[in-house]
Design a protein around this motif. Structure first.
Motif, mmCIF file in Angstrom:
data_model
loop_
_atom_site.group_PDB
_atom_site.id
_atom_site.type_symbol
_atom_site.label_atom_id
_atom_site.label_comp_id
_atom_site.label_asym_id
_atom_site.label_seq_id
_atom_site.Cartn_x
_atom_site.Cartn_y
_atom_site.Cartn_z
ATOM 1 N N TYR A 181 0.861 -1.177 0.000
ATOM 2 C CA TYR A 181 0.000 0.000 0.000
ATOM 3 C C TYR A 181 0.896 1.224 0.000
ATOM 4 O O TYR A 181 2.030 1.189 0.493
ATOM 5 N N ASN A 198 -3.325 -1.950 5.339
ATOM 6 C CA ASN A 198 -4.059 -1.265 4.286
ATOM 7 C C ASN A 198 -4.490 0.153 4.629
ATOM 8 O O ASN A 198 -5.349 0.728 3.957
ATOM 9 N N ARG A 199 -3.899 0.726 5.642
ATOM 10 C CA ARG A 199 -4.101 2.139 5.947
ATOM 11 C C ARG A 199 -2.737 2.746 6.278
ATOM 12 O O ARG A 199 -1.854 2.071 6.827
ATOM 13 N N LYS A 201 -1.089 5.832 8.391
ATOM 14 C CA LYS A 201 -1.406 6.801 9.441
ATOM 15 C C LYS A 201 -1.181 8.227 8.948
ATOM 16 O O LYS A 201 -0.156 8.543 8.356
ATOM 17 N N THR A 205 -8.390 8.921 4.040
ATOM 18 C CA THR A 205 -9.230 7.919 3.376
ATOM 19 C C THR A 205 -8.624 7.346 2.097
ATOM 20 O O THR A 205 -7.746 6.512 2.151
ATOM 21 N N TYR A 206 -9.092 7.827 0.945
ATOM 22 C CA TYR A 206 -8.768 7.191 -0.326
ATOM 23 C C TYR A 206 -7.369 7.507 -0.834
ATOM 24 O O TYR A 206 -6.988 7.047 -1.908
ATOM 25 N N THR A 208 -4.679 6.401 0.549
ATOM 26 C CA THR A 208 -3.925 5.142 0.634
ATOM 27 C C THR A 208 -4.384 4.270 -0.516
ATOM 28 O O THR A 208 -5.555 3.927 -0.615
ATOM 29 N N ILE A 263 -13.091 1.293 2.877
ATOM 30 C CA ILE A 263 -12.639 2.634 3.256
ATOM 31 C C ILE A 263 -13.852 3.477 3.656
ATOM 32 O O ILE A 263 -14.924 3.377 3.045
#
Length: 479
Positions: A181, A198-199, A201, A205-206, A208, A263
């Motif tokens: 990611y 999958n995130r 910090k 939101t989108y 990533t 998300i």
């Protein structure tokens, strides 16, 4: 949403039965497609599959040798014969380039070890990932090749096209779960995190992403179009049979939809394009829950994201046009769709049957498109363009109106005085727009169009490092 996310782990078409073909294939594409796939078809299977990158790619990478970039990205020339090479059309510099050597490497965990991202660091520390940019181009090329091969099989019935397309899909299903990611944004340091995270910090939101540079575009329409053409192929047993199909549906398409759908929704001007992909993926793989989710979000969007005069909530007319086009695409995605008897009704449809709920959603969408169209097309200038209010694109032209009229849009905050016909049209406008997204700090500005040109004008939308810095979206040392 919780019930939906649990079902995302189930198999798609293999368990539920795929629907009829979703994407049309115009017969006139055969000649062009044959030319486009000739190189890949001339390679061995191993050589062709080797073109598919095993790592995530980067979209925003400038050429440090010249000043012809647009928004932190060169218009790179890339060819499959030299898949690790980029050429800048502005200065003809080729990368890798000894003048701009690798000065460091970022490493992230991968399923079978690590993925490595070499970079060149400018004097100010900004990192340029030439190799990852070449991988991005290669990934785009191979996804497009898979689509063309699938469509060629559909048009010709030639098993050679089908086999090569399925092998490409299967290979993408093998590598995609290990893609890192990333945060891939212009003028900002690029960030990579492992495939298990999958995130990122601090990133909204989108931003990533995994497949593309923006999670809104994280479901590959090209690969869906290829698979749509190949489901009825009788040669699946030669390439892994149901196990290959299961891997493509679960590890590739299922993983893409699961990531993007998970998300937190923002209901932005980009969202309808993503919902279209939910619907199309659901139709291709027989996942009615994906279709329902796309329609549910669309219904909420229509009821909450528009001004009382019918304009899109952001006070930039070209973004109203973007939303209008995206909603038309959502409507197109459900045309011909027939939900199953057990399909839950989308939210806001009063517990109707699946077919009745779909019909109500379609009618609501059609009416909203008509209203939005009246709002959007009503504010054209005599040359067919839009008044350059806030972040409006100069290229947003929709045809020359026969006459100019006066118009007041109190929700948007735009007043226009117009008169005349054909080449004698004149239009003046007052900008009193509010400040919700894509807004400039120029309330009560005015404009005038007469004698075939803008006599009082604004530059409209700009994408520059200086503007990004002055608006606080980047630090001075990354300009």
């Amino acid at each position: 949403m919780g019930k939906l996310m649990v079902t995302l782990c189930l198999l798609g078409a293999a368990a539920q039965g795929a629907s009829a073909k979703v994407f049309p294939v115009p017969s006139g594409q055969e000649k062009g497609h044959r030319a486009a796939v000739r190189y890949v078809m001339g390679l061995s299977e191993e050589e062709a599959l080797a073109l598919i990158p095993e790592q995530s790619g980067i979209y925003f990478t400038e050429c440090p040798n010249c000043e012809t970039d647009a928004q932190d990205r060169a218009a790179w020339r890339w060819e499959p014969r030299k898949p690790k090479t980029l050429r800048c059309p502005g200065c003809d510099a080729v990368y890798p380039n000894p003048k701009y050597p690798t000065t460091g490497v970022l490493s992230v965990a991968a399923p079978e070890g690590e993925h490595h991202y070499p970079y060149y660091a400018r004097d100010d520390g900004y990192r340029l990932f030439f190799e990852a940019s070449a991988d991005y181009k290669a990934r785009e090329y191979m996804a497009g090749t898979a689509q063309r091969l699938g469509e060629l099989y559909f048009l010709t019935g030639d098993d050679a096209f089908a086999r090569r397309a399925v092998l490409i899909l299967r290979r993408f299903a093998e590598v995609y779960p290990g893609y890192a990611y990333k945060f891939d944004y212009p003028f900002r340091p690029k960030v990579f995190v492992p495939y298990t995270q999958n995130r990122i910090k601090g990133m909204s939101t989108y931003r990533t992403s995994r497949w593309s540079w923006w999670a809104y575009m994280g479901i590959s329409r090209e690969l869906l179009m290829a698979y749509d053409c190949l489901q009825g192929w009788d040669g699946w047993g030669e390439v892994g049979g149901e196990k290959a199909r299961e891997r493509i549906e679960h590890d590739l398409f299922g993983a893409m939809v699961s990531f993007v759908m998970g998300i937190r929704e923002t209901y932005s001007n980009m969202s309808p394009g993503m919902w279209r992909d939910f619907i199309l993926a659901g139709r291709v793989l027989g996942r009615e829950d994906w279709v329902a989710e796309g329609l549910t979000r669309t219904n909420h969007f229509l009821g909450t994201r528009f001004l009382y005069d019918g304009h899109w909530q952001e006070p930039a007319p070209s973004y109203c046009g973007q939303v209008l086009g995206a909603l038309r695409n959502v409507l197109g995605a459900v045309e011909g769709y027939e939900p199953g008897a057990q399909q839950d009704a989308p939210a806001g449809t009063d517990g109707l049957s699946a077919s009745a709920a779909l019909g109500k959603s379609q009618e609501s969408l059609r009416r909203s498109i008509e209203a939005l169209g009246r709002s959007f097309y009503g504010i054209r200038l005599p040359h067919g363009g839009l008044p350059p209010v806030n972040d409006t694109w100069a290229r947003s032209r929709q045809g020359v109106p026969a006459e100019s009229r006066s118009l007041l849009m109190p929700g948007l905050g735009l007043a226009m005085l117009g008169g005349g016909v054909e080449k004698q049209q004149v239009s003046a406008w007052l900008n009193n727009t509010g400040g919700r997204g894509h807004k400039h700090s120029d309330a009560l500005s005015i404009g005038l169009f007469a004698h075939g040109r803008e006599l009082l004008r604004d530059i409209g939308y700009t994408h520059t490092a200086w503007r990004a810095w002055t608006t606080g979206t980047m630090s001075h040392n990354t300009i």
